[in-house]
Design an enzyme around this catalytic site. Sequence first.
Site, mmCIF file in Angstrom:
data_model
loop_
_atom_site.group_PDB
_atom_site.id
_atom_site.type_symbol
_atom_site.label_atom_id
_atom_site.label_comp_id
_atom_site.label_asym_id
_atom_site.label_seq_id
_atom_site.Cartn_x
_atom_site.Cartn_y
_atom_site.Cartn_z
ATOM 1 N N ASP A 227 15.853 41.657 -48.632
ATOM 2 C CA ASP A 227 15.626 41.362 -47.218
ATOM 3 C C ASP A 227 15.504 39.859 -46.963
ATOM 4 O O ASP A 227 16.405 39.241 -46.409
ATOM 5 C CB ASP A 227 14.365 42.084 -46.724
ATOM 6 C CG ASP A 227 14.634 43.538 -46.353
ATOM 7 O OD1 ASP A 227 15.726 43.824 -45.845
ATOM 8 O OD2 ASP A 227 13.756 44.381 -46.568
ATOM 9 N N GLY B 245 17.573 32.809 -70.708
ATOM 10 C CA GLY B 245 18.129 31.473 -70.579
ATOM 11 C C GLY B 245 18.122 30.721 -71.895
ATOM 12 O O GLY B 245 17.854 31.277 -72.962
ATOM 13 N N GLY B 246 18.377 29.429 -71.816
ATOM 14 C CA GLY B 246 18.497 28.620 -73.013
ATOM 15 C C GLY B 246 17.179 28.389 -73.726
ATOM 16 O O GLY B 246 17.164 28.107 -74.926
ATOM 17 N N GLU C 1 15.596 47.292 -48.653
ATOM 18 C CA GLU C 1 15.298 46.293 -49.682
ATOM 19 C C GLU C 1 15.660 46.765 -51.083
ATOM 20 O O GLU C 1 16.456 46.128 -51.785
ATOM 21 C CB GLU C 1 13.808 45.937 -49.611
ATOM 22 C CG GLU C 1 13.266 45.172 -50.796
ATOM 23 C CD GLU C 1 13.855 43.780 -50.916
ATOM 24 O OE1 GLU C 1 14.204 43.373 -52.027
ATOM 25 O OE2 GLU C 1 13.972 43.091 -49.870
ATOM 26 N N GLN D 259 12.940 43.129 -41.414
ATOM 27 C CA GLN D 259 12.671 41.940 -42.221
ATOM 28 C C GLN D 259 13.840 41.000 -42.453
ATOM 29 O O GLN D 259 13.686 39.781 -42.311
ATOM 30 C CB GLN D 259 12.104 42.346 -43.583
ATOM 31 C CG GLN D 259 11.717 41.149 -44.442
ATOM 32 C CD GLN D 259 11.132 41.501 -45.786
ATOM 33 O OE1 GLN D 259 10.987 40.656 -46.661
ATOM 34 N NE2 GLN D 259 10.772 42.769 -45.992
ATOM 35 N N ASN E 66 16.715 47.087 -22.084
ATOM 36 C CA ASN E 66 17.321 48.384 -22.382
ATOM 37 C C ASN E 66 18.834 48.208 -22.387
ATOM 38 O O ASN E 66 19.473 48.182 -21.347
ATOM 39 C CB ASN E 66 16.895 49.416 -21.343
ATOM 40 C CG ASN E 66 17.491 50.787 -21.604
ATOM 41 O OD1 ASN E 66 18.233 50.987 -22.580
ATOM 42 N ND2 ASN E 66 17.175 51.736 -20.745
#
Length: 409
Positions: free
Chosen positions: A167, A242-243, A138, A17, A72
């Site tokens: 990812d 946050g604010g 992940e 991914q 290969n």
Amino acid sequence: MRKALEGVRVLDMTHVQSGPSATQILAWMGADVVKLEAITGDITRKQLRDVPDVDSLYFTMLNSNKRSITLNMKSDKGKELFVDLVKKFDILAENFGPGAVDRMGFPWEKLQEINPKLIYASIKGFGDGPYKFYKAYEVVAQAMGGSMSTTGFEDGPPLATGAQIGDSGTGMHAVAGILAALYQREHTGQGQRVTVAMQHAVLNLCRVKLRDQQRLAHGALNEYPNKEFGDEVPRSANASGGGQPGWAIKCAPGGPNDYIYVIVQPVGWAPITQLIGRPELANDPDWATPEVRLSKLDKMFQLIEDWSADHDKWEVLAKLNEHNIPCGPILSTKEIIEDESLAENEIVVKVDHPERGEFTTVGMPIKLSDSPAEVKRSPLLGEHNQEIYGNELGLSESDMADLKASGVI
């Protein structure tokens, strides 16, 4: 219409991914992305299959607009062909474990000799140091990048986020590095190495938590709903920290995604009190200012939820937006895949595949006015061997037959 990266060629050795998410963005921007796979193919072609014996959605949704060749790299002839390929590409992208490409016989110094203009982009789990050779996935990146320790409820275990920030988040960081290197090459004529570590990308996305770690030295984090603080940033459930305080509040009829996330700005408090039937709280000194509300955010959101629980989330969305109050309903994956606006914006698109038929995928999230992206299907394994080895490298039909018979392609 000319594409933004038209003429740029990417030799894509990525898999799973993080790497494919980056090269897919480049392909959507118009680059010619040639996915170089082992003869058995990218492992995700067979992972999480929903239809027997066809490429999985895991693969098809990360490899749009690419061409596929097989090689290969353990064979001498395979290495010879690889050298010929490197000479013809602008970018080589890989996300193997540390040192894997070196062990194939192609360290950065040799790649530079083969093609001095080459941009060599690598995605790794970790940077230099004690973690360098650890395997990363992940959620490992989320765990070690600061995300899991700050995600979840205070009295619960650390949680992974559904967003693939380790990812695909790293993939977007890699895109930024590649584009910067391409731009610099216009001035210097030289390629360079671009390296992005998954742990570092997750930490970059978690920078506000590192901000708050330092704020702890000066006292409690009042924007958080937590009552007590130690010496590290706690999990704060649905609060952003946050604010402007926000929370996911319940709506009718009470299903698992019948919630709406509401942010209470200072200007929004008065109209909210009207909506919830408590207009007297607009000027009540115990509720009127953001400062006094901080100490009882749980009670504030409970008051709003007492009202929202009698309405479905779309009603709540409409009523809150009438007063310009920031909010958003929690959309389930089913609602997202059926959302007409997302389809109209071509961020949820339908693609035809020759083996699995039509499926839905995520479209280009970056919109360029002069070079809109067209999402095309992913390639079948080795579908473009003839185009690349035959038409571009000049191998004859007998050469191609010999290579296939000997297991080189």
